[in-house]
Each structure stands twice: as C-alpha cells, then as structure tokens.
Design a protein around this motif. Sequence first.
Motif, PDB file in Angstrom:
ATOM      1  N   THR A 129       0.853  -1.193   0.000  1.00  0.00           N
ATOM      2  CA  THR A 129       0.000   0.000   0.000  1.00  0.00           C
ATOM      3  C   THR A 129       0.885   1.238   0.000  1.00  0.00           C
ATOM      4  O   THR A 129       1.901   1.284   0.701  1.00  0.00           O
ATOM      5  CB  THR A 129      -0.923   0.017   1.230  1.00  0.00           C
ATOM      6  OG1 THR A 129      -1.908  -1.006   1.098  1.00  0.00           O
ATOM      7  CG2 THR A 129      -1.635   1.362   1.365  1.00  0.00           C
ATOM      8  N   ARG A 154      -4.457  -1.860  -2.470  1.00  0.00           N
ATOM      9  CA  ARG A 154      -5.098  -0.779  -1.720  1.00  0.00           C
ATOM     10  C   ARG A 154      -4.142   0.401  -1.699  1.00  0.00           C
ATOM     11  O   ARG A 154      -3.048   0.321  -1.140  1.00  0.00           O
ATOM     12  CB  ARG A 154      -5.439  -1.216  -0.291  1.00  0.00           C
ATOM     13  CG  ARG A 154      -6.113  -0.100   0.514  1.00  0.00           C
ATOM     14  CD  ARG A 154      -6.755  -0.595   1.785  1.00  0.00           C
ATOM     15  NE  ARG A 154      -7.916  -1.428   1.531  1.00  0.00           N
ATOM     16  CZ  ARG A 154      -9.087  -1.000   1.103  1.00  0.00           C
ATOM     17  NH1 ARG A 154      -9.269   0.298   0.834  1.00  0.00           N
ATOM     18  NH2 ARG A 154     -10.076  -1.842   0.903  1.00  0.00           N
ATOM     19  N   ARG A 194     -10.318  -0.686  -4.046  1.00  0.00           N
ATOM     20  CA  ARG A 194      -9.439  -0.478  -2.894  1.00  0.00           C
ATOM     21  C   ARG A 194      -8.757   0.892  -2.951  1.00  0.00           C
ATOM     22  O   ARG A 194      -7.690   1.088  -2.377  1.00  0.00           O
ATOM     23  CB  ARG A 194      -8.391  -1.596  -2.823  1.00  0.00           C
ATOM     24  CG  ARG A 194      -8.984  -3.006  -2.767  1.00  0.00           C
ATOM     25  CD  ARG A 194      -7.919  -4.065  -2.561  1.00  0.00           C
ATOM     26  NE  ARG A 194      -7.490  -4.114  -1.174  1.00  0.00           N
ATOM     27  CZ  ARG A 194      -6.357  -4.704  -0.755  1.00  0.00           C
ATOM     28  NH1 ARG A 194      -5.530  -5.229  -1.639  1.00  0.00           N
ATOM     29  NH2 ARG A 194      -6.047  -4.704   0.524  1.00  0.00           N
ATOM     30  N   GLN A 366      -6.837   2.997   7.462  1.00  0.00           N
ATOM     31  CA  GLN A 366      -7.122   1.716   6.839  1.00  0.00           C
ATOM     32  C   GLN A 366      -6.971   0.621   7.884  1.00  0.00           C
ATOM     33  O   GLN A 366      -5.895   0.059   8.070  1.00  0.00           O
ATOM     34  CB  GLN A 366      -6.181   1.476   5.650  1.00  0.00           C
ATOM     35  CG  GLN A 366      -6.313   2.485   4.526  1.00  0.00           C
ATOM     36  CD  GLN A 366      -7.644   2.375   3.801  1.00  0.00           C
ATOM     37  OE1 GLN A 366      -8.384   1.404   3.935  1.00  0.00           O
ATOM     38  NE2 GLN A 366      -7.974   3.390   3.005  1.00  0.00           N
ATOM     39  N   GLU A 377      -7.242  -7.688   5.612  1.00  0.00           N
ATOM     40  CA  GLU A 377      -7.073  -7.996   4.204  1.00  0.00           C
ATOM     41  C   GLU A 377      -5.752  -8.733   3.999  1.00  0.00           C
ATOM     42  O   GLU A 377      -4.770  -8.467   4.694  1.00  0.00           O
ATOM     43  CB  GLU A 377      -7.122  -6.711   3.384  1.00  0.00           C
ATOM     44  CG  GLU A 377      -8.483  -6.027   3.496  1.00  0.00           C
ATOM     45  CD  GLU A 377      -8.507  -4.622   2.914  1.00  0.00           C
ATOM     46  OE1 GLU A 377      -7.547  -4.226   2.225  1.00  0.00           O
ATOM     47  OE2 GLU A 377      -9.497  -3.907   3.155  1.00  0.00           O
TER      48      GLU A 377
END
Length: 429
Positions: A129, A154, A194, A366, A377
């Motif tokens: 990410t 994401r 995402r 997040q 996730e």
Amino acid sequence: MDRQLLLGQTLAFTADPFADGPAAARHSARGAVLLDGGQIAEVGEADALRAAHPDVPVTDHGQGLILPGFVDAHMHYPQTGIVASWGKRLIDWLNGYTFPEEMKLADPAYAAEVAERTLDLAIAHGTTTLLSYCTIHPASVEAFFTAAEARGMRVAAGRTCMDRDTAPEGLRDTAQSAYDESKALLETWHGRGRATYAITPRFSPTSTEAQLEALGALWAEHPDCLMQTHLSEQTDEIDWVLGMYPDCEDYLATYEKHGLIGERAVFGHAIHLTERERARLVETGAGLAHCPTSNTFIGSGLFDLAGLQAAGARIGLATDTGGGSNFSMLRTMGAAYEIAQLRGTALHPSQLLWLATEGSARLLHQEGIGRLAPGAEADLIVLDLASTPAIAQRATRAGDIWEALFPTIMMGDDRAVAATYVAGRRLKG
C-alpha cells in the motif's frame, strides 16, 4: 485460490510496541495463516491449522517470516525515474529534478509507464500500500489508480495542486481548476475497489491562499477523504513560507487557516516544529509521515520520533520516493533507527516494524491492512531472514526473533522479500 494456507514463521502485533514494548508482538516459529477470499481467516500454529483444514492447498515458506505488507505513508510516484539524484537543498532539488520530471506526466502514456514501474518496484520490495502524490495532470491520477486496480492494491493518491508562480508554468493550475479537477477525480475513484482519494496541495509555498481555501472547502465537503501535504521539512523552507504568509504565526497555521488540518490529514516530514505546532498536531489527531531516507539525503534534519510519540502524535513511516533515496521500507526502517540513535533513542525492531505496517495503516485510516489478524485484508509478505551471506552469518547468532530480524532491517533489500501477496494473490515469489 479462494482458500489457501501459508506456512512459515509468523509475527503479529496485539498492541502498540511503543506502549507495550516487544511483548506487543506474538511470534510463532512454525505458524500458519489461512487466507479466504482475499482476507485473513485465521492465524495460528501450523500443525493445528493443517489439521483443522486438511483439504486447503498449502504453500510452505519454510523459515520465511510471514508479515503484513509494508505501508508507505508518503511518496511521489512521478519521481520514480529521478530517485537517488544528486542535489543540494530542497528548492534546488525541486527545480533541478522534480518539476522537469513531473511535466513529462502530461503525456498519459508516460504517466502509465511510470505508474506501472512504481507499483512493480513496490511489490518487489514488499510494499503493498502507498499514499502517493501525483502531478497536476488528471491523467497522472488515472494512471496510478488504474495500475493499482489491475494489481488489486489498496492505495491512496491525489492530484497535486500548485497555482503560485513558484512552480513552473507547465505545472501550474488555478484555485478553481484545482477544486474542479480534484473533485472530478475524487468522484470517480474514492471508494472504488481499494482506492482512497487524497486531497493534495503540494505545500504552502506553491499554493495561493485562494487555492488552499478551495481545497479546504473540498475536504469539508468530502471529510472521509485524506488530505496530504508537506510541513516543516527544511529551515529555509520555513523562512520562505513565513515570508509568504506574514499573518501566520508558523507554518502549520497556513494550513489551519483554510481548514486543512484534522485526523485524516497526513503531513510529510514535520521535522522543525514549534511547540504550538506539536500541540496542535496532537490535539487534532493529524498524522505525521516520517521520511528518514529523504530527511538525510536532502539534508533536512532529524525527526523527533521519540518526543512526538511521547506527546501522543500519530506517526507512520515513508520512503518519500524520489526525495527519499530508496524504494525499500526495510532501508527506511534502518534509516529511522539511525536517526533515532542520533537523537539518543534506540528503537526496538518491534517498533520499526510496527511503524512500517500498522502505524502507517492507521495514518491512512485503513483498519483492514497492516495487521496479521483474522478479518484483515490478505496483503502479506514473506521475509527471507538469510537473504545474503552477510545477513545470514549474523542471523545464525540470533538468540530470538528480534535478533534474527534486525540484520534484515539494517542490511536487507528486495532480495529479502521472498514473496508478496496482494489481496491473497501472490504477485512476487
């Protein structure tokens, strides 16, 4: 695979190690992670999970250490091509490298090429990410989100806004175009798959008060978005800002005045803060992205991690590519350790790892990433703790998991990342 079982060593946090020390982490020398539909279903001992799920396909990573994927809380994907460029001070670096390169992203094909390369490099280094700045060109934002969507990543990003003549003509917009184009991109991408949108004034020296006002209004209309910008990176930058905003008592006040502060704000650098700024950042819950390789590479200064943590600031870790000199969050952790040493604090490996995972994920709001826990996730990496001869010979002397991990933090690179999983899909290794 919808369901799969990963075996290896596991290391998961149950609390914040800055508060609870190394005991905040739980290590298993032979653990397992059950993935189901892009999420983590269970984390436990290998024998127990294999017995409970005998029909699930197994990937055995041996002595590899299974961790959450790294979360980079501040970077500039358009600067990938100019990473590790020789420079002097921040303004010289912007004018000599950054702005000329960012102009090239007016070409949608070039923007797409850079976005693809950036995300491939991130995955290779175990970063799953990123919170990125784009350029003023809407196509640069489209390119980044499109590339991330293709990989199932994401990410968060936004159109970088600059309307002062301190930015070159090819990178200037207006207050109105910044509002209109940011809003259109936000409406297209925020919450799609995402993706998270981040409203992005580059920093006060390149935005007029009218533009900051417009972006503050846009954020007020969409408070679930992030807002990212830069703050107090260099002392001469601060002098520059105060000369432009004589009615503001400090740098942070230039943002506060226009509603650009709050718990979903992420300020990059924040090295040279006044006591008032420190107090306001803590009071509002704003996030601070610590960029240690950049802070040393461009000669900005030494971030006060220990002092800000003690005051209650929310802090994550970031590469600041391409002001930062390395794509690796391992190298970034190593640099954070070195800077803390220069300020009189020896950060524990647990604290460094937490900053690069759950700490940064919290900055991005997040909750689903940065954790090795059921319901999170399935963005994971597997570290080889003996990836080079130098690291291997040191790791053989380790008395516990922290002594085994620390040499990889200090000497590791993409060779240490044996596998990267994004939403349960193996994209490296």
